[in-house]
Design a protein around this motif. Structure first.
Motif, mmCIF file in Angstrom:
data_model
loop_
_atom_site.group_PDB
_atom_site.id
_atom_site.type_symbol
_atom_site.label_atom_id
_atom_site.label_comp_id
_atom_site.label_asym_id
_atom_site.label_seq_id
_atom_site.Cartn_x
_atom_site.Cartn_y
_atom_site.Cartn_z
ATOM 1 N N GLY A 178 -0.766 -0.094 -7.453
ATOM 2 C CA GLY A 178 -0.002 1.477 -7.876
ATOM 3 C C GLY A 178 -0.285 2.216 -6.314
ATOM 4 N N THR A 179 0.632 3.216 -6.364
ATOM 5 C CA THR A 179 -0.010 3.841 -4.647
ATOM 6 C C THR A 179 -0.041 5.279 -5.143
ATOM 7 N N ALA A 180 -0.787 5.660 -4.239
ATOM 8 C CA ALA A 180 -1.070 7.314 -4.220
ATOM 9 C C ALA A 180 -1.562 8.161 -2.652
ATOM 10 N N GLY A 181 -1.709 9.309 -2.129
ATOM 11 C CA GLY A 181 -2.032 9.770 -0.730
ATOM 12 C C GLY A 181 -3.236 10.704 -0.929
ATOM 13 N N THR A 182 -4.458 10.315 -1.846
ATOM 14 C CA THR A 182 -5.406 10.647 -1.544
ATOM 15 C C THR A 182 -6.634 9.489 -2.188
ATOM 16 N N GLN A 183 -7.534 9.572 -1.850
ATOM 17 C CA GLN A 183 -8.396 8.934 -1.965
ATOM 18 C C GLN A 183 -8.762 9.330 -3.435
ATOM 19 N N GLY A 184 -8.860 10.631 -3.885
ATOM 20 C CA GLY A 184 -9.758 11.125 -5.506
ATOM 21 C C GLY A 184 -7.899 10.224 -6.046
ATOM 22 N N GLY A 185 -7.027 9.930 -5.173
ATOM 23 C CA GLY A 185 -5.618 9.252 -5.905
ATOM 24 C C GLY A 185 -6.584 8.360 -6.531
ATOM 25 N N LEU A 186 -6.105 7.395 -5.419
ATOM 26 C CA LEU A 186 -6.314 5.678 -5.507
ATOM 27 C C LEU A 186 -7.389 5.890 -6.802
ATOM 28 N N ASP A 187 -8.244 6.192 -6.400
ATOM 29 C CA ASP A 187 -9.684 6.335 -7.382
ATOM 30 C C ASP A 187 -8.978 6.357 -8.947
ATOM 31 N N LEU A 188 -8.388 6.842 -8.905
ATOM 32 C CA LEU A 188 -8.460 7.208 -10.594
ATOM 33 C C LEU A 188 -7.531 6.934 -10.642
ATOM 34 N N VAL A 189 -6.372 5.779 -9.958
ATOM 35 C CA VAL A 189 -5.857 4.614 -10.238
ATOM 36 C C VAL A 189 -6.163 3.491 -10.762
ATOM 37 N N LEU A 190 -7.510 3.842 -9.763
ATOM 38 C CA LEU A 190 -8.037 2.180 -9.931
ATOM 39 C C LEU A 190 -8.705 1.721 -11.682
ATOM 40 N N GLN A 191 -9.163 3.218 -11.935
ATOM 41 C CA GLN A 191 -10.674 3.726 -12.931
ATOM 42 C C GLN A 191 -9.515 3.589 -14.331
ATOM 43 N N GLN A 192 -7.836 3.975 -13.838
ATOM 44 C CA GLN A 192 -6.750 4.304 -15.301
ATOM 45 C C GLN A 192 -6.540 2.315 -15.251
ATOM 46 N N GLY A 193 -7.037 1.317 -14.060
ATOM 47 C CA GLY A 193 -6.419 0.042 -14.456
ATOM 48 C C GLY A 193 -5.738 -0.770 -14.149
ATOM 49 N N ALA A 194 -5.403 -0.146 -12.892
ATOM 50 C CA ALA A 194 -4.306 -0.930 -11.977
ATOM 51 C C ALA A 194 -5.361 -2.027 -11.266
ATOM 52 N N HIS A 195 -4.697 -3.028 -10.460
ATOM 53 C CA HIS A 195 -5.319 -4.490 -10.619
ATOM 54 C C HIS A 195 -5.493 -3.939 -8.673
ATOM 55 N N GLN A 196 -4.383 -3.429 -8.064
ATOM 56 C CA GLN A 196 -4.416 -2.911 -6.749
ATOM 57 C C GLN A 196 -4.178 -1.323 -6.808
ATOM 58 N N VAL A 197 -5.139 -1.338 -5.571
ATOM 59 C CA VAL A 197 -4.161 0.863 -5.191
ATOM 60 C C VAL A 197 -3.622 0.725 -3.381
ATOM 61 N N PHE A 198 -2.633 1.767 -3.411
ATOM 62 C CA PHE A 198 -2.516 1.675 -1.866
ATOM 63 C C PHE A 198 -2.222 2.835 -1.705
ATOM 64 N N ASN A 199 -1.955 3.390 -0.392
ATOM 65 C CA ASN A 199 -2.138 4.763 0.240
ATOM 66 C C ASN A 199 -0.693 4.710 0.458
ATOM 67 N N HIS A 200 0.110 5.447 0.056
ATOM 68 C CA HIS A 200 1.228 5.572 0.702
ATOM 69 C C HIS A 200 1.963 6.549 2.050
#
Length: 328
Positions: A177-199
């Motif tokens: 998953g991608t997101a543009g803020t640290q809060g968004g990156l943390d949320l995506v991981l919490q929801q179950g993504a295996h890895q996240v990236f800051n777009h």
């Protein structure tokens, strides 16, 4: 016969910016038809498509004036004479309304109304319609994602993104998953993504490719195709698919990027779903609620009178972090 009762509702009498969303206090309460349900609205989800419709840039323009909003949760107020599935007082949510959800009361067809499980709040109930149905249509109906494949979800911290992360995990996909803020990156991981990236990082696409060992991803869920489609095509593996959920303009791509890998660009339009596809989707979502993997994430909540601010923040804010909701 129309009701003489009145309510507060947001009305749009001309297409334009967020300022055209005006809260009126003398809007007639809609009367449910034979197979319709009148719902006391407690919360209504705010979807990006509603901002495009309001601006007049969407393919479909409703007759003016109109009240926006499709994803509603609340209690049954009244039912039509042929409605047998619901009774007054039951907690419900809708996937579509007839009269608009930015209001104190709204009308929906009985087939579009569902009971809200006790484990979900009314605010969560307002996030279920467009986001989860769009995620299901994109992943299952259009992209035919299969267990073991890798999916990249752009904007994974928004309403559709969170839904797609949860659904992807339930389908057995490897979820990036991608997101543009640290809060968004943390949320995506919490929801179950295996890895996240800051777009917002210039080299984030390189990091995604490295995470796949250079092989690329099988499916991309694209929320902003006018910015990302060209790069998406280069990140696909053989036979990969890009499901375009959203775009805010045109984009130039190199068709050769689709030829070598025989990849596909798939449009996603929830309004095109057949009754059978809608039934399949709701069956899957009902299973998710029963099994507990469907966990709506509510972001910012605004009172009904701040609908214009909600629209502005949704489109111009630094980044989504859960679903935007109006409360009554």
């Amino acid at each position: 016969m129309k009701s003489c009762r009145v309510m507060k509702a947001v009305c749009v009498s001309e297409f334009g910016g967020p300022e055209v969303l005006r809260l009126l206090s003398d809007v007639p309460v809609p009367t449910p038809g034979r197979r319709q349900v009148l719902i006391r609205v407690r919360a209504c989800g705010v979807n990006p498509v509603e901002t495009y419709i309001r601006a007049g840039t969407y393919a479909r323009r409703p007759p003016l004036p109109y009240t926006p909003g499709s994803d509603v949760s609340g209690e049954v107020q009244e039912v039509g004479e042929e409605v047998t599935s619901f009774k007054a007082g039951e907690r419900v949510f809708t996937t579509a309304t007839l009269s608009g959800g930015y209001a104190e009361l709204c009308v929906a067809e009985e087939a579009s109304v569902f009971r809200l499980p006790a484990g979900l709040s009314l605010e969560q109930g307002a996030t279920l319609g467009v986001p989860y149905c769009t995620a299901h249509r994109a992943l299952v109906t259009r992209a035919h994602a299969k267990a073991g494949e890798t999916v990249l979800i752009h904007g994974a911290s928004g309403g559709v993104g969170v839904a797609a992360v949860q659904l992807g995990r339930a389908l057995g996909l490897r979820v990036l998953g991608t997101a543009g803020t640290q809060g968004g990156l943390d949320l995506v991981l919490q929801q179950g993504a295996h890895q996240v990236f800051n777009h917002r990082e210039e080299d984030y696409t390189r990091k995604i490719l490295e995470a796949t060992g250079g092989a690329g991803v099988d499916v991309v869920l694209e929320m902003l195709a006018n910015l990302n489609l060209g790069a998406d095509l280069q990140m696909l593996r053989q036979g990969g698919r890009v499901a375009v959920v959203g775009s805010r303009g045109s984009v130039e791509i190199n068709p050769r990027d689709t030829m070598a890998k025989e990849s596909s660009i798939l449009g996603v339009a929830l309004a095109s779903a057949t009754p059978e596809e809608r039934e399949e989707c709701m069956a899957a979502l009902s299973t998710g609620m029963e099994e507990g993997w469907l966990r709506p994430s509510v972001g910012r909540c605004y009172p009904l009178k701040m609908a214009a601010q909600a629209h502005q923040d949704l489109m111009e804010g630094p980044g989504a972090c859960g679903k935007t909701v109006l409360t009554m």
